[in-house]
Design an enzyme around this catalytic site. Structure first.
Site, PDB file in Angstrom:
ATOM      1  CE  LYS A 169      -4.044  -2.115   2.168  1.00 15.65           C
ATOM      2  NZ  LYS A 169      -4.958  -2.125   3.333  1.00 15.65           N
ATOM      3  CE  LYS A 189      -8.484 -11.243   0.656  1.00 19.62           C
ATOM      4  NZ  LYS A 189      -7.972 -10.640   1.911  1.00 19.62           N
ATOM      5  CE  LYS A 225     -13.684  -5.522   3.346  1.00 19.04           C
ATOM      6  NZ  LYS A 225     -12.748  -6.586   3.755  1.00 19.04           N
TER       7      LYS A 225
END
Length: 341
Positions: free
Chosen positions: A112, A197, A200
């Site tokens: 990130k 993955k 969300k």
């Protein structure tokens, strides 16, 4: 009885990956075989840029979906992280035990931080230290087992390291937890990018099946899933990640074995169709129960209130013990207001 703790972040709408990789195991196994606590970890959602109203909305939605999935508040403890002050209290103590290098080696932080740096932006300090808060979530309850996906294993290892280090320096205070992993579909992948993955935060949403997607939307997403070159239906996560992901999802939804299922199909189209219908059927009872709970918000509020009360009673003795062990002066009881007169 062993104690289990796990949590889910309200950083986006919950997905099929959340359900098959974690939530269903919580419902079918963990809440019945352990003293189990399940938490909407809303404090973790503050580590990145966020809309406050959206965090509140998604926190309630996550709690409601956990109930709709089958968590029973008479069997387990369901609560919201920020409703129990002990999480934040213990997090600071563990920051005083953790090392800067440990935090910077965390894979999710490095990924990130690099992404934000490429955009010319910096990250929040809380993003660096949030694995310590996660360790506090776990250690506050003297947790024995933490059911997680493979991508969270590093964070549980940090919790173990901090528990051992604290115990060695300041006396035996914490239980040293261990991670546990579901056997099938521990990590459901993005339908459009099967090497990534199913998260969300997918911007397009095309590769992600959300728990509240309408059946026709689910079918459309699965039927458009990326497959691989060749025509044979073969279960090979390395060479055929797209097909392997569909087989994993189908196996998780039907209770089958992905390698065995691969031998039952001679075309990608048939595999996609059956997978789509299996997902629709798995989500149907969850969506029906969710609609019932949304119609009775007071019932959800009561579950979260009672859950926070129980969680607080479990965590406070451990966190108070940690405060004493590390050298902090115990708080003095306040004198009654009329005592000074």
């Amino acid at each position: 009885m062993k104690r289990v703790f796990s949590g889910i972040q309200p950083t986006g709408h919950l997905t099929l990956g959340n359900y098959l990789g974690a939530m269903r195991r919580w419902v079918e196994v963990d809440q019945h075989q352990a003293d189990a606590l399940f938490c909407v970890v809303d404090l973790h959602a503050l580590t990145v840029e966020h809309d406050p109203a959206r965090v509140r909305r998604l926190s309630r939605q996550a709690a409601t979906l956990l109930l709709a999935s089958g968590l029973d508040p008479q069997t387990c403890t369901l609560f919201v992280q920020s409703h129990v002050d002990e999480h934040a209290r213990l997090s600071y103590l563990l920051e005083c035990v953790a090392a800067d290098g440990e935090m910077r080696r965390m894979i999710q932080y490095k990924e990130k931080a690099a992404k934000e740096a490429a955009r010319g932006r910096s990250v929040r300090v809380s993003l660096l230290t949030y694995p310590v808060l996660m360790a506090a979530d776990i250690l506050a309850y003297r947790t024995d087992e933490v059911p997680v996906g493979e991508d969270q294993a590093q964070h549980v290892e940090l919790a173990r390291d901090l528990a051992v280090r604290f115990n060695q320096r300041y006396g035996s205070t914490f239980t040293v937890p261990r991670a546990t992993f579901p056997k099938v579909a521990a990590r459901v992948m993005n339908l459009q990018e099967p090497t990534s993955k199913m998260g969300k935060s997918d911007e397009s949403g095309l590769g992600v099946v959300y728990l509240l997607d309408e059946p026709d939307v689910v079918r459309k997403k699965v039927l458009r899933a990326v497959t691989d070159s060749g025509r044979d239906v073969v279960y090979d996560r390395v060479e055929r990640p797209g097909v392997a992901n569909l087989l994993d999802v189908l196996a998780a939804c039907t209770g089958g074995d992905p390698e065995v299922l691969s031998g039952e199909y001679d075309s990608y189209g048939a595999l996609k169709k059956d997978t789509a219908e299996a997902v629709v059927e798995v989500l149907r009872p969850v969506q029906e129960r969710h609609r019932e709970l949304v119609a009775d918000p007071g019932a959800v509020d009561e579950v979260l209130r009672a859950g926070a009360e129980r969680a607080r009673a479990m965590a406070r003795p451990t966190v108070d013990a940690a405060y004493r062990a590390i050298g902090l002066l115990p708080a003095l009881a306040e004198a009654p207001l009329n005592a000074a007169r």
